[in-house]
Design a protein around this motif. Structure first.
Motif, short mmCIF file in Angstrom:
data_model
loop_
_atom_site.label_atom_id
_atom_site.label_comp_id
_atom_site.label_asym_id
_atom_site.label_seq_id
_atom_site.Cartn_x
_atom_site.Cartn_y
_atom_site.Cartn_z
N HIS A 91 -9.78 18.31 27.26
CA HIS A 91 -10.24 18.58 29.12
C HIS A 91 -10.15 17.61 29.85
O HIS A 91 -10.56 17.90 31.25
CB HIS A 91 -11.86 19.84 28.78
CG HIS A 91 -11.18 20.79 27.83
ND1 HIS A 91 -12.17 21.17 27.17
CD2 HIS A 91 -10.25 22.09 27.29
CE1 HIS A 91 -11.77 22.04 26.47
NE2 HIS A 91 -10.53 22.54 26.33
N ARG A 120 -5.21 11.83 28.03
CA ARG A 120 -4.03 12.85 28.71
C ARG A 120 -5.02 11.67 30.40
O ARG A 120 -5.85 11.61 30.41
CB ARG A 120 -4.21 14.59 29.10
CG ARG A 120 -3.69 14.94 27.79
CD ARG A 120 -3.55 16.24 28.97
NE ARG A 120 -4.83 17.57 28.95
CZ ARG A 120 -5.19 18.55 30.18
NH1 ARG A 120 -3.80 18.50 30.27
NH2 ARG A 120 -6.50 19.21 29.78
N GLY A 174 -1.41 17.93 39.03
CA GLY A 174 -1.25 19.24 38.30
C GLY A 174 -1.46 19.27 36.96
O GLY A 174 -0.86 20.13 36.50
N MET A 175 -2.20 18.00 36.50
CA MET A 175 -2.49 18.59 34.93
C MET A 175 -2.75 20.10 34.14
O MET A 175 -3.80 20.26 35.33
CB MET A 175 -3.18 17.85 34.00
CG MET A 175 -1.98 16.48 34.70
SD MET A 175 -2.96 14.60 33.20
CE MET A 175 -4.11 14.61 34.86
N GLU A 176 -2.51 20.51 33.84
CA GLU A 176 -3.31 22.30 33.23
C GLU A 176 -4.69 22.10 32.28
O GLU A 176 -4.68 20.63 31.58
CB GLU A 176 -2.22 22.86 32.95
CG GLU A 176 -1.58 23.08 33.45
CD GLU A 176 -0.07 24.31 32.95
OE1 GLU A 176 0.01 24.69 31.64
OE2 GLU A 176 0.75 25.17 33.57
N ASP A 177 -5.54 22.90 32.41
CA ASP A 177 -6.97 23.10 32.14
C ASP A 177 -7.99 21.96 31.54
O ASP A 177 -8.35 21.10 30.78
CB ASP A 177 -6.22 23.42 30.25
CG ASP A 177 -7.63 23.96 29.77
OD1 ASP A 177 -8.72 24.63 29.99
OD2 ASP A 177 -6.99 23.51 28.39
N VAL A 178 -7.71 21.28 33.50
CA VAL A 178 -8.29 19.58 33.34
C VAL A 178 -9.92 20.42 33.81
O VAL A 178 -9.92 20.94 34.44
CB VAL A 178 -7.84 19.04 33.58
CG1 VAL A 178 -8.65 18.23 34.37
CG2 VAL A 178 -6.38 18.61 33.64
N ARG A 179 -10.93 20.11 33.23
CA ARG A 179 -12.21 19.59 33.16
C ARG A 179 -13.52 18.33 34.08
O ARG A 179 -14.08 18.94 35.16
CB ARG A 179 -13.60 20.41 32.02
CG ARG A 179 -12.44 22.11 31.64
CD ARG A 179 -13.77 22.29 30.41
NE ARG A 179 -13.32 23.46 29.88
CZ ARG A 179 -13.48 24.11 28.87
NH1 ARG A 179 -14.66 23.60 28.35
NH2 ARG A 179 -13.08 25.02 27.91
N TYR A 238 -14.40 18.80 37.41
CA TYR A 238 -12.75 19.35 38.28
C TYR A 238 -12.56 20.08 39.99
O TYR A 238 -12.72 19.80 40.41
CB TYR A 238 -12.28 20.70 37.53
CG TYR A 238 -10.57 21.08 38.09
CD1 TYR A 238 -9.41 20.64 37.99
CD2 TYR A 238 -10.44 22.15 38.59
CE1 TYR A 238 -8.40 20.36 38.56
CE2 TYR A 238 -10.12 22.22 39.36
CZ TYR A 238 -8.29 22.15 38.73
OH TYR A 238 -7.54 21.87 39.53
#
Length: 498
Positions: A91, A120, A174-179, A238
């Motif tokens: 995340h 990531r 635009g990475m997904e599921d980043v907190r 985020y």
């Protein structure tokens, strides 16, 4: 920030009585010959190789752990109602600010903690560089042109504007599921498990700006005690990163005279009405010299990051800077939550004070020093501004020694092993040979101890409980030259009594 060019020496403390015998004015050739032989012999002792750590040593350690009557079963349990969020490493998106000029050296630090397939993020450089395939590194991106932004600070570098936009540019990937977005420099090393532990305390759906300040009081006054120093790393939730990205370019144009990227980030956070949430495990390390004093007296909080590694000495003697950090991270594999956490105990029979920094170093000092004194960092390091003395730190410090007899004997971690059969972690620490002043105290010298063996169990839940140092106990020793210790959760009614 560039250090001052002026040099500063550590203050010296002289005993009130002479420690070295006077040399008679008339010396025979025989005496000079003996003196010469003594010096040659003593020098060989100083630089002799460390004792080899054998499987016999490790087996002896496990037997001591098994047989010790002093070791009690820990009955304490983690709290049942602790508010924590299910944040994981996946995340977190890292934005690493890097320079093409220093990339060849700095990338070695990044390789130490980056985990391909698990971590990531991206490295942001000022221009294209040559890359090697299959290196353990993040994706490399080139920062957008920032020449349109004004920069008027005469002492800084306009690359600060580029670096201040790293979080926003990482968001645009635009990475997904980043907190969480975590920013650091290319010479910042993260202990990623502890980063996850810290961020798990906070609701990522809220606006959070998390980091820490400088070790230099003057740096904090010059910039702000409310600013997260970027080299030590900081985290932005985020939704806050989304709001920052919307207004940051306008914000940057309002502060052309600021020095660096982190004070610009702080200015934008202030415009967003978001204060700094301080987590002392993020370390800027605005110091020079030896980090022993700081690491051995780490605050009771998870070690999250290390910075300015090119400025300070290697943390382990005889190793390069990168090798020393890699060596430290080897111990973190076995118990990352406890890495460099401090424990204090006493050998009352021999009148020794023992300071354990798990996974890093052990110090043994003649005489009994109070826990209140031992938990304070010793001044093995210099201020960022070398003309300033020890009063210019943002925390309390103490001299390395108040008396020549109390210069510590330091044992650095040689190896850490896991005994699967007994579910124990075994750490081997070896004496670092260096000159010690002549001591006339009638107290046994710790130099007779060549190796310290530390036994413990993994304690991954330690930060779900109220912060507390581990307790330390001396175990019965069955071999000369070796000291056996146990560190772990304190039992009920267990205190350090002098």
């Amino acid at each position: 920030m560039p250090p001052s060019s002026a040099a500063l020496a550590l203050p010296r403390h002289h005993p009130n009585h002479p420690n070295h015998p006077t040399i008679h004015s008339t010396v025979s050739w025989l005496f000079l010959s003996l003196l010469f032989l003594y010096i040659v012999y003593y020098s060989t002792l100083l630089f002799e190789p460390a004792p080899t750590i054998t499987s016999t040593t490790i087996q002896t350690a496990t037997n001591e752990f098994q047989d010790s009557e002093n070791l009690q079963t820990n009955t304490s349990k983690p709290p049942t109602e602790v508010l924590r969020f299910d944040t994981e490493l996946k995340h977190i998106a890292f934005g690493i600010a890097a320079s093409s000029r220093l990339w060849r050296i700095r990338r070695e630090y990044l390789k130490l903690w980056w985990r391909r397939g698990e971590t990531r993020g991206a490295v942001w450089l000022d221009r294209q560089i040559r890359t090697t395939k299959n290196e353990n590194l993040p994706d490399i991106h080139i920062s957008n042109d920032s020449s349109k932004f004004p920069y008027t600070n005469p002492d800084g570098d306009r690359s600060a504007i580029r670096i201040s936009r790293v979080v926003s540019e990482t968001l645009r990937l635009g990475m997904e599921d980043v907190r969480w977005f975590v920013m650091g420099d290319d010479d910042t090393v993260f202990i990623v498990e502890n980063l996850v532990r810290v961020l798990s305390k906070y609701d990522h759906n809220q606006f959070y700006y998390i980091g820490s300040t400088s070790e230099s009081h003057f740096q904090n006054m010059l910039f702000s005690y409310g600013m997260a120093f970027g080299g030590g790393g900081f985290a932005i939730s985020y939704p806050l990163a989304v709001e920052l990205e919307k207004m940051q370019d306008r914000c940057l144009k309002r502060y052309p005279g600021y020095y660096g990227s982190d004070d610009r980030m702080h200015a934008c956070m202030s415009e967003l009405n978001v204060p700094l949430t301080k987590e002392p495990g993020f370390h800027q390390y605005d110091v020079h010299g030896n980090l022993l004093g700081l690491l051995a007296a780490h605050p009771v909080t998870p070690l999250v990051s290390l910075h300015h590694l090119d400025v300070v000495d290697p943390i382990f003697p005889g190793m390069s800077r990168a090798q020393g950090i890699k060596h430290l991270l080897e111990s973190a594999k076995y118990d990352s939550a406890s890495i460099i956490q401090q424990s204090i105990c006493y050998d009352k029979k021999r009148k020794w004070s023992i300071l354990v920094s798990w996974g890093f170093a052990i110090q043994i000092v003649r005489g009994i020093l109070s826990p209140r004194e031992l938990e304070m960092p010793t001044r093995t390091f210099l201020n960022w501004y070398r003309r300033l003395d020890y009063t210019a730190y943002s925390f309390n410090t103490r001299p390395v020694t108040r008396h020549p007899c109390q210069k510590p004997f330091v044992y650095y971690m040689t190896t850490t092993k896991y005994d699967e059969a007994r579910d124990n972690i075994i750490g081997i620490y070896t004496l670092h040979r260096e000159r010690h002043p002549n001591c006339r105290w009638n107290i046994e010298s710790p130099e007779k101890i060549e190796t310290v063996v530390v036994l413990k169990k993994e304690d991954s839940n330690r930060w779900t409980k109220a912060p507390r140092r581990d307790c330390c106990r001396i175990l019965p020793a069955k071999r000369n030259g070796t000291l056996f210790l146990w560190v772990g959760n304190c039992q009920e009614n267990e205190v350090i009594e002098l």
